[in-house]
Design a protein around this motif. Structure first.
Motif, PDB file in Angstrom:
ATOM      1  N   ILE A  53      -6.625  47.876  18.752  1.00  0.00           N
ATOM      2  CA  ILE A  53      -7.563  47.567  19.835  1.00  0.00           C
ATOM      3  C   ILE A  53      -6.815  47.333  21.138  1.00  0.00           C
ATOM      4  O   ILE A  53      -7.225  47.800  22.218  1.00  0.00           O
ATOM      5  N   ALA A  54      -5.683  46.624  21.060  1.00  0.00           N
ATOM      6  CA  ALA A  54      -4.927  46.299  22.273  1.00  0.00           C
ATOM      7  C   ALA A  54      -4.345  47.543  22.936  1.00  0.00           C
ATOM      8  O   ALA A  54      -4.288  47.627  24.167  1.00  0.00           O
ATOM      9  N   MET A  55      -3.925  48.510  22.131  1.00  0.00           N
ATOM     10  CA  MET A  55      -3.207  49.666  22.666  1.00  0.00           C
ATOM     11  C   MET A  55      -4.012  50.971  22.597  1.00  0.00           C
ATOM     12  O   MET A  55      -3.461  52.041  22.796  1.00  0.00           O
ATOM     13  N   ARG A  56      -5.312  50.873  22.337  1.00  0.00           N
ATOM     14  CA  ARG A  56      -6.097  52.105  22.182  1.00  0.00           C
ATOM     15  C   ARG A  56      -6.245  52.849  23.508  1.00  0.00           C
ATOM     16  O   ARG A  56      -6.384  54.068  23.547  1.00  0.00           O
ATOM     17  N   ASN A  57      -6.230  52.117  24.597  1.00  0.00           N
ATOM     18  CA  ASN A  57      -6.358  52.737  25.918  1.00  0.00           C
ATOM     19  C   ASN A  57      -5.524  51.940  26.908  1.00  0.00           C
ATOM     20  O   ASN A  57      -6.056  51.252  27.792  1.00  0.00           O
ATOM     21  N   PRO A  58      -4.182  52.026  26.798  1.00  0.00           N
ATOM     22  CA  PRO A  58      -3.319  51.147  27.603  1.00  0.00           C
ATOM     23  C   PRO A  58      -3.410  51.444  29.097  1.00  0.00           C
ATOM     24  O   PRO A  58      -3.501  52.596  29.515  1.00  0.00           O
ATOM     25  N   LYS A  59      -3.387  50.373  29.872  1.00  0.00           N
ATOM     26  CA  LYS A  59      -3.422  50.470  31.328  1.00  0.00           C
ATOM     27  C   LYS A  59      -2.055  50.126  31.898  1.00  0.00           C
ATOM     28  O   LYS A  59      -1.269  49.404  31.287  1.00  0.00           O
ATOM     29  N   PRO A  62      -1.805  45.665  32.549  1.00  0.00           N
ATOM     30  CA  PRO A  62      -2.531  45.248  31.346  1.00  0.00           C
ATOM     31  C   PRO A  62      -3.510  44.122  31.622  1.00  0.00           C
ATOM     32  O   PRO A  62      -3.277  43.259  32.468  1.00  0.00           O
ATOM     33  N   ARG A  63      -4.619  44.145  30.858  1.00  0.00           N
ATOM     34  CA  ARG A  63      -5.627  43.091  30.950  1.00  0.00           C
ATOM     35  C   ARG A  63      -6.125  42.767  29.553  1.00  0.00           C
ATOM     36  O   ARG A  63      -6.025  43.576  28.640  1.00  0.00           O
ATOM     37  N   GLY A  64      -6.656  41.575  29.393  1.00  0.00           N
ATOM     38  CA  GLY A  64      -7.310  41.200  28.156  1.00  0.00           C
ATOM     39  C   GLY A  64      -6.389  41.233  26.955  1.00  0.00           C
ATOM     40  O   GLY A  64      -5.274  40.712  26.981  1.00  0.00           O
ATOM     41  N   VAL A  65      -6.868  41.895  25.893  1.00  0.00           N
ATOM     42  CA  VAL A  65      -6.130  41.948  24.631  1.00  0.00           C
ATOM     43  C   VAL A  65      -4.808  42.691  24.803  1.00  0.00           C
ATOM     44  O   VAL A  65      -3.794  42.310  24.204  1.00  0.00           O
ATOM     45  N   GLN A  66      -4.794  43.740  25.631  1.00  0.00           N
ATOM     46  CA  GLN A  66      -3.548  44.467  25.880  1.00  0.00           C
ATOM     47  C   GLN A  66      -2.510  43.551  26.502  1.00  0.00           C
ATOM     48  O   GLN A  66      -1.327  43.607  26.136  1.00  0.00           O
ATOM     49  N   ASN A  67      -2.935  42.700  27.390  1.00  0.00           N
ATOM     50  CA  ASN A  67      -2.000  41.767  28.034  1.00  0.00           C
ATOM     51  C   ASN A  67      -1.408  40.804  27.010  1.00  0.00           C
ATOM     52  O   ASN A  67      -0.203  40.536  27.013  1.00  0.00           O
ATOM     53  N   VAL A  68      -2.238  40.289  26.087  1.00  0.00           N
ATOM     54  CA  VAL A  68      -1.762  39.381  25.043  1.00  0.00           C
ATOM     55  C   VAL A  68      -0.753  40.097  24.144  1.00  0.00           C
ATOM     56  O   VAL A  68       0.318  39.558  23.822  1.00  0.00           O
ATOM     57  N   ALA A  69      -1.086  41.333  23.743  1.00  0.00           N
ATOM     58  CA  ALA A  69      -0.195  42.094  22.865  1.00  0.00           C
ATOM     59  C   ALA A  69       1.143  42.376  23.544  1.00  0.00           C
ATOM     60  O   ALA A  69       2.206  42.265  22.913  1.00  0.00           O
ATOM     61  N   GLU A  70       1.111  42.725  24.822  1.00  0.00           N
ATOM     62  CA  GLU A  70       2.358  43.027  25.524  1.00  0.00           C
ATOM     63  C   GLU A  70       3.204  41.772  25.732  1.00  0.00           C
ATOM     64  O   GLU A  70       4.440  41.831  25.665  1.00  0.00           O
ATOM     65  N   ILE A  71       2.567  40.631  25.953  1.00  0.00           N
ATOM     66  CA  ILE A  71       3.314  39.373  26.073  1.00  0.00           C
ATOM     67  C   ILE A  71       4.030  39.074  24.757  1.00  0.00           C
ATOM     68  O   ILE A  71       5.204  38.679  24.749  1.00  0.00           O
TER      69      ILE A  71
END
Length: 263
Positions: A53-59, A62-71
């Protein structure tokens, strides 16, 4: 304030996660899905779903779940992988180290999740699998760099020792480097999670017992309840600390393999 009630001891006759009965007769029950195995599968699905979910459409930002995953990934990359192995080798072995870190976290978290209440890492199977993964990576790193025979020799033979001492030192180095490392990784993780589980069980059982048997809000029941909550928070710290230590030690072992000739 008083309550009337009765203390009910835990009943393990009916598990919340029932054993998969139809597999008990297959291969002598080797593939039976008991409660801990089902918790493992559940947490593996949750972990996989989180990153999908975090990386399905990376920006780019990053925002939201992607930001948490990247941190989370940056923490492992910067403070574990690159800290020990350097930038080049750190990025090379990051997939293995990150997989181990997040797998340990995911399998530790059920220890404090209501309804699950136990870490699958409290049983030896999964910690052993992760330790063997780190062990194989360690052997691969050294063998790839030096060749297998040269790597083994560099790992167990200390330069400039008197020849007679090699008879004593080589067996010690062989055991400590190639036998004790996976064993200590496995036992450290399992023992810590099992001990934490047992202490939580005792504290919450005592809280339940004193609350009902002593008929309400007594100083003792309130104190044990607060202690139970405090230890739950401490167990949350242990959950992440054990993942950090496990991943860090794997990175240290890989680094020692890459620099075996500097032994």
């Amino acid at each position: 304030m008083a309550f009337e009630g009765e203390f009910h001891p835990p009943n393990i006759d009916k598990e919340f996660f029932p054993v998969d009965k139809w597999l008990t007769d297959f291969a002598g029950g080797a593939f039976t899905l008991d409660r801990l195995m089902l918790v493992r599968l559940l947490m593996a699905v949750v972990l996989l779903a989180f990153f999908v979910i975090a990386m399905r459409n990376p920006k780019l930002v990053p925002r939201g779940v992607q930001n948490v995953a990247e941190i989370c990934l940056d923490f492992v990359r910067v403070h574990v992988s690159e800290e020990i192995l350097g930038k080049e080798q750190g990025r090379r072995f990051l997939p293995i180290i990150a997989t181990i870190f997040f797998a340990v976290v995911a399998m530790n978290l059920p220890a404090i999740i209501p309804g699950l209440n136990i870490s699958p890492n409290a049983r030896i199977g999964f910690p052993l699998v992760l330790a063997l993964l780190g062990y194989i990576t360690f052997i691969y790193a050294g063998s790839k760099r030096f060749g297998f025979a040269r790597f083994i020799k560099a790992s167990v033979v200390i330069p400039n020792l008197p020849p007679a001492l090699h008879l004593l030192v080589v067996p010690i180095e062989l055991v400590s480097t190639f036998l004790l490392r996976p064993a200590t990784l496995t036992i450290r993780l399992m023992a810590n999670m099992l001990a934490g589980h047992l202490i939580l069980v005792l504290l919450f059982s005592a809280s339940n017992f004193f609350f009902w048997q002593l008929n309400g809000w007594t100083v003792l029941s309130a104190g044990i309840s607060l202690l139970s909550i405090a230890f739950t928070l401490f167990e949350l710290l242990v959950i992440f600390l054990q993942a950090y230590i496990f991943a860090l030690l794997v990175a240290v072992y890989i680094d020692s393999a890459l620099h075996a000739e500097n032994h």
